[in-house]
Design a protein around this motif. Sequence first.
Motif, short mmCIF file in Angstrom:
data_model
loop_
_atom_site.label_atom_id
_atom_site.label_comp_id
_atom_site.label_asym_id
_atom_site.label_seq_id
_atom_site.Cartn_x
_atom_site.Cartn_y
_atom_site.Cartn_z
N ARG A 20 0.83 -1.21 0.00
CA ARG A 20 0.00 0.00 0.00
C ARG A 20 0.87 1.26 0.00
O ARG A 20 0.60 2.20 -0.74
CB ARG A 20 -0.93 0.02 1.21
N ALA A 23 2.56 1.63 -3.40
CA ALA A 23 1.62 2.12 -4.41
C ALA A 23 1.40 3.62 -4.26
O ALA A 23 1.36 4.36 -5.26
CB ALA A 23 0.29 1.38 -4.30
N GLN A 48 -0.93 -1.78 -5.65
CA GLN A 48 -2.32 -1.79 -5.18
C GLN A 48 -2.95 -3.17 -5.36
O GLN A 48 -3.65 -3.66 -4.47
CB GLN A 48 -3.13 -0.73 -5.93
#
Length: 57
Positions: A20, A23, A48
């Motif tokens: 996360r 990303a 993601q």
Amino acid sequence: MSVLMPPQDAPPVVWREFHRRSAAVYAMIAEVDRGHHHEALYWAGRGQRKAEELARR
């Protein structure tokens, strides 16, 4: 291996958060580094997808 990457045997939640964050960083890079916009978008999407996959487990 990067210092920022968790160890291979880290729990899935640790890997999910890593992907996360990765990303999010690549998404920001895509906005400021127009010469690498598409490449950064690819890596943002990949991170993601990996985070979402880990969240489903």
